[in-house]
Design an enzyme around this catalytic site. Sequence first.
Site, PDB file in Angstrom:
ATOM      1  N   LYS A 145     -11.392  43.031 -12.263  1.00 16.54           N
ATOM      2  CA  LYS A 145     -10.613  42.805 -13.495  1.00 16.54           C
ATOM      3  C   LYS A 145     -10.985  41.464 -14.128  1.00 16.54           C
ATOM      4  O   LYS A 145     -10.146  40.560 -14.265  1.00 16.54           O
ATOM      5  CB  LYS A 145      -9.114  42.888 -13.210  1.00 16.54           C
ATOM      6  CG  LYS A 145      -8.686  44.235 -12.651  1.00 16.54           C
ATOM      7  CD  LYS A 145      -7.182  44.377 -12.611  1.00 16.54           C
ATOM      8  CE  LYS A 145      -6.769  45.724 -12.082  1.00 16.54           C
ATOM      9  NZ  LYS A 145      -7.012  45.903 -10.634  1.00 16.54           N
ATOM     10  N   ASP A 192     -13.521  46.385  -8.464  1.00 16.32           N
ATOM     11  CA  ASP A 192     -12.356  46.194  -9.348  1.00 16.32           C
ATOM     12  C   ASP A 192     -11.925  44.729  -9.341  1.00 16.32           C
ATOM     13  O   ASP A 192     -10.951  44.364  -8.693  1.00 16.32           O
ATOM     14  CB  ASP A 192     -11.222  47.110  -8.859  1.00 16.32           C
ATOM     15  CG  ASP A 192     -10.028  47.112  -9.802  1.00 16.32           C
ATOM     16  OD1 ASP A 192     -10.179  46.691 -10.962  1.00 16.32           O
ATOM     17  OD2 ASP A 192      -8.943  47.541  -9.366  1.00 16.32           O
ATOM     18  N   ARG A 196      -2.058  53.433  -1.910  1.00 17.97           N
ATOM     19  CA  ARG A 196      -1.005  53.556  -0.896  1.00 17.97           C
ATOM     20  C   ARG A 196      -0.655  54.984  -0.474  1.00 17.97           C
ATOM     21  O   ARG A 196      -0.428  55.211   0.727  1.00 17.97           O
ATOM     22  CB  ARG A 196       0.241  52.790  -1.368  1.00 17.97           C
ATOM     23  CG  ARG A 196       0.099  51.292  -1.158  1.00 17.97           C
ATOM     24  CD  ARG A 196       1.111  50.499  -1.943  1.00 17.97           C
ATOM     25  NE  ARG A 196       0.762  50.401  -3.354  1.00 17.97           N
ATOM     26  CZ  ARG A 196       1.388  49.606  -4.226  1.00 17.97           C
ATOM     27  NH1 ARG A 196       2.395  48.858  -3.826  1.00 17.97           N
ATOM     28  NH2 ARG A 196       0.996  49.557  -5.491  1.00 17.97           N
ATOM     29  N   LYS A 256     -13.067  52.113  -4.055  1.00 20.53           N
ATOM     30  CA  LYS A 256     -12.790  50.959  -4.921  1.00 20.53           C
ATOM     31  C   LYS A 256     -12.573  49.723  -4.053  1.00 20.53           C
ATOM     32  O   LYS A 256     -11.710  49.714  -3.183  1.00 20.53           O
ATOM     33  CB  LYS A 256     -11.550  51.223  -5.777  1.00 20.53           C
ATOM     34  CG  LYS A 256     -11.252  50.104  -6.774  1.00 20.53           C
ATOM     35  CD  LYS A 256     -10.145  50.488  -7.729  1.00 20.53           C
ATOM     36  CE  LYS A 256      -8.772  50.181  -7.199  1.00 20.53           C
ATOM     37  NZ  LYS A 256      -8.470  48.743  -7.071  1.00 20.53           N
ATOM     38  N   ASP A 283     -12.306  36.227 -18.681  1.00 15.76           N
ATOM     39  CA  ASP A 283     -12.779  34.851 -18.855  1.00 15.76           C
ATOM     40  C   ASP A 283     -13.517  34.771 -20.193  1.00 15.76           C
ATOM     41  O   ASP A 283     -13.565  35.760 -20.938  1.00 15.76           O
ATOM     42  CB  ASP A 283     -13.699  34.482 -17.664  1.00 15.76           C
ATOM     43  CG  ASP A 283     -13.625  32.997 -17.322  1.00 15.76           C
ATOM     44  OD1 ASP A 283     -13.684  32.164 -18.267  1.00 15.76           O
ATOM     45  OD2 ASP A 283     -13.500  32.666 -16.135  1.00 15.76           O
ATOM     46  N   THR A 336      -0.843  49.142 -14.948  1.00 18.52           N
ATOM     47  CA  THR A 336       0.152  50.216 -14.755  1.00 18.52           C
ATOM     48  C   THR A 336       1.452  49.709 -14.117  1.00 18.52           C
ATOM     49  O   THR A 336       2.432  50.443 -14.045  1.00 18.52           O
ATOM     50  CB  THR A 336      -0.448  51.339 -13.887  1.00 18.52           C
ATOM     51  OG1 THR A 336      -1.130  50.746 -12.783  1.00 18.52           O
ATOM     52  CG2 THR A 336      -1.400  52.195 -14.682  1.00 18.52           C
TER      53      THR A 336
HETATM   54  O1  C5P Z   1      -1.582  51.613  -3.963  1.00 16.66           O
HETATM   55  P1  C5P Z   1      -1.804  52.133  -5.355  1.00 16.66           P
HETATM   56  O2  C5P Z   1      -2.080  53.617  -5.405  1.00 16.66           O
HETATM   57  O3  C5P Z   1      -0.744  51.675  -6.320  1.00 16.66           O
HETATM   58  O4  C5P Z   1      -3.167  51.416  -5.786  1.00 16.66           O
HETATM   59  C1  C5P Z   1      -3.596  51.344  -7.113  1.00 16.66           C
HETATM   60  C2  C5P Z   1      -4.883  50.590  -7.171  1.00 16.66           C
HETATM   61  O5  C5P Z   1      -5.349  50.613  -8.516  1.00 16.66           O
HETATM   62  C3  C5P Z   1      -4.756  49.118  -6.780  1.00 16.66           C
HETATM   63  O6  C5P Z   1      -5.950  48.772  -6.088  1.00 16.66           O
HETATM   64  C4  C5P Z   1      -4.690  48.381  -8.086  1.00 16.66           C
HETATM   65  O7  C5P Z   1      -5.268  47.103  -8.020  1.00 16.66           O
HETATM   66  C5  C5P Z   1      -5.494  49.282  -9.004  1.00 16.66           C
HETATM   67  N1  C5P Z   1      -5.140  49.228 -10.421  1.00 16.66           N
HETATM   68  C6  C5P Z   1      -3.884  49.479 -10.888  1.00 16.66           C
HETATM   69  N2  C5P Z   1      -3.587  49.398 -12.226  1.00 16.66           N
HETATM   70  C7  C5P Z   1      -4.521  49.100 -13.097  1.00 16.66           C
HETATM   71  C8  C5P Z   1      -5.819  48.865 -12.652  1.00 16.66           C
HETATM   72  C9  C5P Z   1      -6.103  48.956 -11.284  1.00 16.66           C
HETATM   73  O8  C5P Z   1      -2.985  49.813 -10.102  1.00 16.66           O
HETATM   74  N3  C5P Z   1      -4.254  49.089 -14.364  1.00 16.66           N
END
Ligand code: C5P
Length: 260
Positions: free
Chosen positions: A85, A83, A234, A55, A88, A139
Site C-alpha cells: 500500500k 501488498d 482470517r 498475498k 509517498d 475496507t
Molecule cells: O483477515 P482478512 O480477511 O480481513 O484480511 C484482509 C487482507 O486484505 C489483509 O491482509 C488486509 O491488509 C488486506 N486489505 C484490506 N483492505 C484493503 C486492502 C487490503 O483488508 N482495502
Amino acid sequence: MPYCRLRQPPGKRGGFVDALNKEAVNRLIFALDVPDRQEAERFIKLLDGAVGCFKVGLELFIKEGPDVLKMVKDHSSADIFLDLKLHDIPQTVHRAVTSAASHGVRFITAHCGEGEAMLKAAVQASGQGLEVLAVTVLTSLSQQGLSGLGFRDGLMLNQLVLSRAAQAKGAGCAGVVCSGEEAAVIRKCCGSDLKLVVPAIRPNWSGVDGDDQSRITTPKQAIGNGADLIVVGRPIRDAKNPREAAEKVLAEIGQALQSK
Ligand code: C5P
C-alpha cells in the site's frame, strides 16, 4: 479429491467442473498475514493448489524482507501479491515499484488518496509482469468513519470509492482494491478491463465477524457483484482446518460463477 464440488449442468461437457474449479482457484488470493517465514511456509504447503495467489503484506514483509518472496516462489507456482500500500511522493513510489519489479511479483498496491501523479508514477515503473492495484478506500472504513476525515459534508463513501477507481483507471492502473459492496457500480462505470480485487470477505459460515473490517461481503456476493479476485485472510487462517475453509470458499466462488 476435487477441492470443490460443483453441480454440472445438463448438456455441459465433462471438463466443465474442472474448468470451473480452476477458475475458482485463480480467483482466490490468500493473505499470508502471519508473523514469520515458518508460518508462511506452513500455510503455503497446506493451501497448495487451492489458491491462485499468495498475498504478502506488511507484517511478513517487514519481518522477513524480500527473501520471503523467493521462499513463496520456491514452494508454489501461485502468483505473488506484494501488498505494501505505497503512499509517498511520486518519485519515491516510482523507485519503490522499480525495486518490487525486480522480485518477480504479480501485483503491488498503492493508495489512491494522494491523487493521479503518484499512481501514474507507480504505473510507469511497473511492467515486467507487475501490475499496480490502487487501494480506493480501505475496507475497514465505514460511512460513519469517513465523516471524521475532513471530506465535504454528505460525501458518500461509495462515491469516493467510485471517483478514486475512475482516477486509478485514468492513471493506467491494472485494477483497484474495493469492497464487494462497490464492485458492481465500479464494474458498470469503469468497464471490464479494470481488475476488481475485493478483501473483507466474510463467509456466512466462518464465524469471523465483528472485527476491524466494515464493508464485508461473502465470497458469493463479491464474485456475483463483479469481483475478479477475492482476498481472504482470517476466515481461512484462523479456521480449525484452513484447507477445508479454502475449499468452502472455492465452492462458493464456483457457485457464484455458475449462476452468472
Ligand atoms: O483477515 P482478512 O480477511 O480481513 O484480511 C484482509 C487482507 O486484505 C489483509 O491482509 C488486509 O491488509 C488486506 N486489505 C484490506 N483492505 C484493503 C486492502 C487490503 O483488508 N482495502
